[in-house]
Design an enzyme around this catalytic site. Structure first.
Site, PDB file in Angstrom:
ATOM      1  N   ASP A   1       0.706  -1.206  -0.010  1.00 49.68           N
ATOM      2  CA  ASP A   1      -0.006  -0.001   0.027  1.00 49.68           C
ATOM      3  C   ASP A   1       0.887   1.271  -0.117  1.00 49.68           C
ATOM      4  OD1 ASP A   1      -2.186   1.382  -0.040  1.00 49.68           O
ATOM      5  OD2 ASP A   1      -2.900   0.769   2.030  1.00 49.68           O
TER       6      ASP A   1
ATOM      7  N   GLY B   1       0.524   5.297  -4.626  1.00 48.36           N
ATOM      8  CA  GLY B   1      -0.047   6.536  -5.328  1.00 48.36           C
ATOM      9  C   GLY B   1       0.379   7.480  -4.212  1.00 48.36           C
TER      10      GLY B   1
ATOM     11  N   TRP C   1       3.287   7.635  -2.741  1.00 42.50           N
ATOM     12  CA  TRP C   1       4.627   7.976  -2.830  1.00 42.50           C
ATOM     13  C   TRP C   1       4.809   8.759  -3.891  1.00 42.50           C
ATOM     14  CZ3 TRP C   1       7.799   6.807  -7.024  1.00 42.50           C
ATOM     15  CH2 TRP C   1       9.289   6.772  -6.710  1.00 42.50           C
TER      16      TRP C   1
ATOM     17  N   HIS D   1       3.044   2.780  -9.101  1.00 46.16           N
ATOM     18  CA  HIS D   1       3.062   1.562  -9.217  1.00 46.16           C
ATOM     19  C   HIS D   1       4.182   0.808  -9.770  1.00 46.16           C
ATOM     20  CE1 HIS D   1      -1.133   1.674  -7.994  1.00 46.16           C
ATOM     21  NE2 HIS D   1      -1.334   2.453  -9.132  1.00 46.16           N
TER      22      HIS D   1
ATOM     23  N   SER E   1      -6.871  -6.818  -6.277  1.00 41.72           N
ATOM     24  CA  SER E   1      -7.660  -7.104  -5.536  1.00 41.72           C
ATOM     25  C   SER E   1      -8.839  -7.240  -6.658  1.00 41.72           C
ATOM     26  CB  SER E   1      -8.097  -6.403  -4.225  1.00 41.72           C
ATOM     27  OG  SER E   1      -8.617  -5.307  -4.609  1.00 41.72           O
TER      28      SER E   1
ATOM     29  N   ARG F   1     -11.225   1.024  -9.827  1.00 41.14           N
ATOM     30  CA  ARG F   1     -10.445   2.382  -9.917  1.00 41.14           C
ATOM     31  C   ARG F   1     -10.707   2.965 -11.554  1.00 41.14           C
ATOM     32  NH1 ARG F   1      -4.486   0.907  -7.124  1.00 41.14           N
ATOM     33  NH2 ARG F   1      -5.286   0.315  -5.101  1.00 41.14           N
TER      34      ARG F   1
ATOM     35  N   LEU G   1      12.567 -19.293  -2.451  1.00 40.10           N
ATOM     36  CA  LEU G   1      11.529 -18.639  -1.881  1.00 40.10           C
ATOM     37  C   LEU G   1      10.313 -19.233  -2.549  1.00 40.10           C
ATOM     38  CD1 LEU G   1      10.386 -16.570   0.172  1.00 40.10           C
ATOM     39  CD2 LEU G   1      10.647 -15.070  -1.858  1.00 40.10           C
TER      40      LEU G   1
ATOM     41  N   ARG H   1      -6.300  -2.211   8.121  1.00 35.13           N
ATOM     42  CA  ARG H   1      -7.571  -3.106   7.577  1.00 35.13           C
ATOM     43  C   ARG H   1      -7.062  -4.117   6.864  1.00 35.13           C
ATOM     44  NH1 ARG H   1      -8.014   1.784   4.910  1.00 35.13           N
ATOM     45  NH2 ARG H   1      -7.981   1.620   2.875  1.00 35.13           N
ATOM     46  N   LEU H   2      -7.766  -5.200   6.750  1.00 34.05           N
ATOM     47  CA  LEU H   2      -7.405  -6.247   5.906  1.00 34.05           C
ATOM     48  C   LEU H   2      -7.526  -6.147   4.494  1.00 34.05           C
ATOM     49  CD1 LEU H   2      -8.050  -9.307   8.490  1.00 34.05           C
ATOM     50  CD2 LEU H   2      -5.872  -8.477   8.038  1.00 34.05           C
ATOM     51  N   SER H   3      -8.796  -5.606   4.066  1.00 35.16           N
ATOM     52  CA  SER H   3      -8.953  -5.516   2.702  1.00 35.16           C
ATOM     53  C   SER H   3      -9.308  -6.911   2.089  1.00 35.16           C
ATOM     54  CB  SER H   3      -8.064  -4.465   1.937  1.00 35.16           C
ATOM     55  OG  SER H   3      -7.878  -3.123   2.640  1.00 35.16           O
TER      56      SER H   3
ATOM     57  N   GLU I   1      -0.105 -12.638  13.265  1.00 39.78           N
ATOM     58  CA  GLU I   1       0.377 -11.379  14.016  1.00 39.78           C
ATOM     59  C   GLU I   1       0.243 -10.499  12.919  1.00 39.78           C
ATOM     60  OE1 GLU I   1       0.859 -11.028  16.937  1.00 39.78           O
ATOM     61  OE2 GLU I   1       0.968 -13.230  17.612  1.00 39.78           O
TER      62      GLU I   1
END
Length: 238
Positions: free
Chosen positions: A17, A20, A22, A34, A62, A68, A128, A191-193, A204
């Site tokens: 997040d 924009g 930034w 982005h 998402s 948007r 990874l 928030r979890l959005s 956590e």
């Protein structure tokens, strides 16, 4: 059961997040933010792996992002095309296994093909485990899973009494991936959005005001230190 303090989280989920904001701080268009955020992904993944983190899942686009402005959505899709192409090289260089979670059926056929190519190309890599959430929404994920189980019940291949937490987890986009130990959200939002709601039952949460393009190794180390200092408890065990 509980976990001892000082352990490195095995799986870190991140909500990227602040791209924009930034860009706005630098009097640049949102798309520049982005692009800067996209370039930051490899750096953070590399830092995570060097710290001993095995899984990183990032929220890239998402189900709600379609609302948007069209110009921004188009720019994001173009950026995704470029990122997935670059990710082929990155996965080889870093021995990284890449997996996309979310409903990719709404994405352009060419983008879907690139996703399948990337997943197949990196499937045998042993570094990874990097998950990218594209057109992902946790409620949508659950709805798709429930519909599939309902269809299986109608067809007779599944009985209602067979449905338990393990089965549900196996039907989600994240099947086979351990639940996140730590969630990081940048830019000060708390928030979890609609992100990994089922999977983060015992995660956590770490919130930072740092904007995603500025989030680096130092900030990741701070988040992990926060996690390590938590007294992790499950089921009321002290």
């Amino acid at each position: 059961m509980g976990e001892e303090k000082g352990q490195i989280p095995r799986h870190v989920a991140i909500i990227l997040d602040g791209n924009g904001r930034w860009a706005k701080k630098r009097f640049l268009p949102r798309n520049a933010g982005h692009a800067a955020g996209s370039k930051n992904v490899e750096k953070v993944c590399s830092a995570a792996w060097n710290m001993g983190i095995e899984y990183v899942t990032m929220y890239a686009f998402s189900t709600e992002n379609w609302s948007r402005p069209q110009a921004e959505v188009d720019a994001l899709m173009k950026l995704l095309h470029q990122y997935l192409s670059d990710c082929l090289k990155t996965s080889k260089k870093n021995n990284m296994q890449v997996r996309v979670i979310g409903d990719i059926s709404r994405l352009e056929p060419d983008l879907q093909a690139r996703i399948r190519e990337l997943e197949e190309y990196s499937a045998q890599n042993t570094g990874l485990h990097f998950q990218v959430a594209l057109n992902y929404g946790s409620r949508d994920e659950m709805v798709r899973s429930i519909r599939k189980m309902g269809q299986d019940i109608l067809e007779g291949s599944l009985k209602p009494e067979q449905i338990d937490e393990t089965l549900i987890s196996s039907r989600l986009d994240t099947a086979g991936i351990p639940d996140p130990d730590l969630l990081i959200r940048t830019s000060g939002e708390q928030r979890l959005s609609n992100y990994l709601l089922w999977q983060m039952a015992y995660t956590e949460f770490y919130f930072t005001d740092v904007l995603w393009p500025d989030f680096g190794k130092k900030e990741l180390e701070m988040a992990v230190k926060f996690y390590q200092e938590r007294d992790r408890r499950f089921g009321g065990v002290k």
